[in-house]
Enzyme design. Structure first.
Site, PDB file in Angstrom:
ATOM      1  N   THR A  73       0.848  -1.198   0.000  1.00 14.90           N
ATOM      2  CA  THR A  73       0.000   0.000   0.000  1.00 14.90           C
ATOM      3  C   THR A  73       0.881   1.246   0.000  1.00 14.90           C
ATOM      4  OG1 THR A  73      -1.470  -1.274   1.416  1.00 14.90           O
ATOM      5  CG2 THR A  73      -2.017   1.033   1.115  1.00 14.90           C
ATOM      6  N   ASP A 370       2.895 -11.749   4.625  1.00 16.65           N
ATOM      7  CA  ASP A 370       3.652 -10.516   4.864  1.00 16.65           C
ATOM      8  C   ASP A 370       4.596 -10.673   6.048  1.00 16.65           C
ATOM      9  OD1 ASP A 370       2.218  -9.524   2.829  1.00 16.65           O
ATOM     10  OD2 ASP A 370       1.391  -7.795   3.865  1.00 16.65           O
TER      11      ASP A 370
END
Length: 505
Positions: A73, A370
């Site tokens: 992001t 992640d």
């Protein structure tokens, strides 16, 4: 659309249904590209994006994901902010190439500054707490943040189980992430071994085998079939009896071969018919069928066994070894899974996720991916920078200061780059319900006053802006990659000054 040439050799474009197309050139084209990139910033992976520039943004986040595994992001927010700033510069009449060159200089300054403010991060196989803290930072922004401590520990233990600390290398393929709907997120566990979504082929076979010796087969438990077309005529009972006995003999020999080499469990890639199944059960040889190729390889790695393509090649040294193989059933459903634990080679582990619905499990898988990547990156390169927007604010100050040393038009672009770096802390402040501009200016002033690059946005209202105290940090390589990737994509978009797009029906 076609390219043609007039009698003087000048190229021109022929467009079908001329009136239905729109064409943007020069500044208008660049403005349209900048706007579409900003819209595409939120549309990352799942949405079907038509605009070509927005597609670049999706690919940008994907390349950050492949390389680093975290910060997807952030990289899109950064690229969007750079394009927004570029638009203002283009309106002032600065040439796009000059803007691109200024951005390139600024990204180098920021890259080197990150190196200077980074710190080495000490951890060992015995002291995993620092690694757990970093993974918790990653999981804080995910749906699973209420359970971040336990998930971070699972991720770190899994990575350390498969890591080669001397070579500073981690093979994430050895970590299998399995999910099953049911139970709750808190039931998620780390298994030092392999979990296979299969059960024993016969319900009466033993459900628990200790000190298992596993034969891993890719050949089917059935009589060989001739390769050519064939037809068997049976006209008497005796002939049928002979054929049946022959089949029985084949099955007998196959099962006996497995028993002779000392196998106590057979894992087969193919199925076997009821007769073979019945025989295996009678001969006390538990078996699992229809196990996929990838799972078979992982079982072979974990148990130290060899995959055997033909029964003739079975030998005792090709058997895999596991301390415990057990079948576990879940809830009131008939769902059962096979756990292969205490393996000879413990460098293959499984993270088994439970959750209320499929979406929750998929989200947990992504979040864990992640966290695994962050732990892997720290083992590869143990430099860190502090989070909460502190690294971006520090770089912004450094880039702003450096702009004065560049006499040309590029200094405008370098200053704009510094403004774009503020987009991340601004977004953090806004998402945390704080007044964005007031918070950012206060933190920036504090960084300059105290010469402390660790001051960031206090998102969780802990009471201190010092991210070092809050234990919020990110990997250096992840942050550097974000800045480089965002700058490269923006430079590429800035060089497009002619856009032909089909009309919208």
């Amino acid at each position: 659309m076609a390219l043609a040439f007039d009698e003087f050799g000048r190229p021109f474009i022929i467009i079908r249904e001329q009136e239905k197309k729109t064409r943007l050139r020069g500044l208008d084209a660049q403005k349209a590209n900048n706007a579409s990139a900003n819209d595409g910033a939120t549309i990352l992976e799942q949405m079907d994006v038509d605009n070509q520039i927005a597609k670049l943004m999706v690919e940008l986040s994907r390349s950050q994901d492949y390389e680093i595994g975290d910060g997807t992001t952030g990289v899109v927010v950064m690229a969007g902010a750079l394009l927004e700033q570029a638009e203002k510069l283009l309106e002032r009449g600065i040439h796009p190439i000059r803007v691109a060159e200024g951005y390139e200089m600024a990204s180098r300054i920021a890259f080197d500054h990150l190196e200077r403010i980074s710190q080495k991060f000490e951890f060992s196989a015995d002291n995993i707490e620092p690694l757990v803290q970093t993974c918790m930072t990653t999981l804080s922004s995910k749906i699973v943040n209420r359970f971040k401590r336990a998930l971070a520990e699972i991720a770190v233990k899994a990575v350390l189980a498969v890591a080669d600390l001397e070579r500073k290398d981690v093979n994430l393929d050895l970590i299998k992430v399995e999910g099953k709907v049911g139970g709750k997120l808190e039931d998620t566990e780390l298994i030092y071994g392999i979990v296979v979504d299969k059960d024993m082929s016969h319900p009466q076979m033993p459900k628990r085998i200790e000190d298992a010796k596993i034969a891993i087969l890719t050949c089917p438990f059935e009589p060989p079939k001739p390769k050519t077309k064939h037809k068997v005529d049976i006209d008497t009972v005796e002939k049928f009896q002979t054929l049946r006995e022959q089949e029985q003999k084949y099955f007998d020999e196959m099962v006996q071969k497995c028993k002779d080499v000392g196998a106590t469990l057979v894992i087969c890639q193919w199925g076997f018919d009821d007769e073979a199944n019945h025989l295996l059960m009678h001969r006390n040889l538990p078996a699992v069928r229809w196990v996929g190729g990838v799972e078979l390889e992982l079982i072979a790695i974990a148990t130290g066994g060899r995959i055997v393509p033909r029964f003739q090649e079975l030998s005792p040294e090709k058997l895999g070894k596991a301390g415990l193989v057990r079948e576990k059933s879940f809830g009131t459903t008939k769902d059962r899974m096979l756990y292969i634990e205490q393996c000879a080679n413990s460098r293959a582990v499984t993270i088994f996720i439970r959750g209320g619905n499929k979406m929750m499990i998929e989200e947990t898988k992504r979040s864990l991916h992640d966290a695994l990547c962050v732990a892997r990156n720290l083992i590869r390169n143990n430099s860190i920078v502090y989070g909460g927007g502190s690294a971006e604010i520090s770089c912004s100050i450094a880039v702003e200061t450096a702009a004065d040393r560049h006499p040309g038009v590029e200094q405008y672009a370098i200053r704009s780059f510094a403004d774009a770096l503020d987009a991340v802390p601004l977004a953090l402040a806004e998402n945390s319900g704080l007044p964005p501009i007031d918070t950012l200016t206060a933190v920036k002033a504090q960084q300059v006053k105290e010469s402390n690059p660790h001051c960031g946005i206090d998102c969780n209202d802990v009471g201190t802006n010092d991210m070092k105290e809050q234990n919020v940090f990110e990997t250096l390589i992840g942050k550097q990659q974000q800045i480089l990737l965002a700058t490269q994509v923006v430079k590429m978009i800035l060089k497009i000054d002619d856009v032909i797009s089909p009309s919208e029906y």
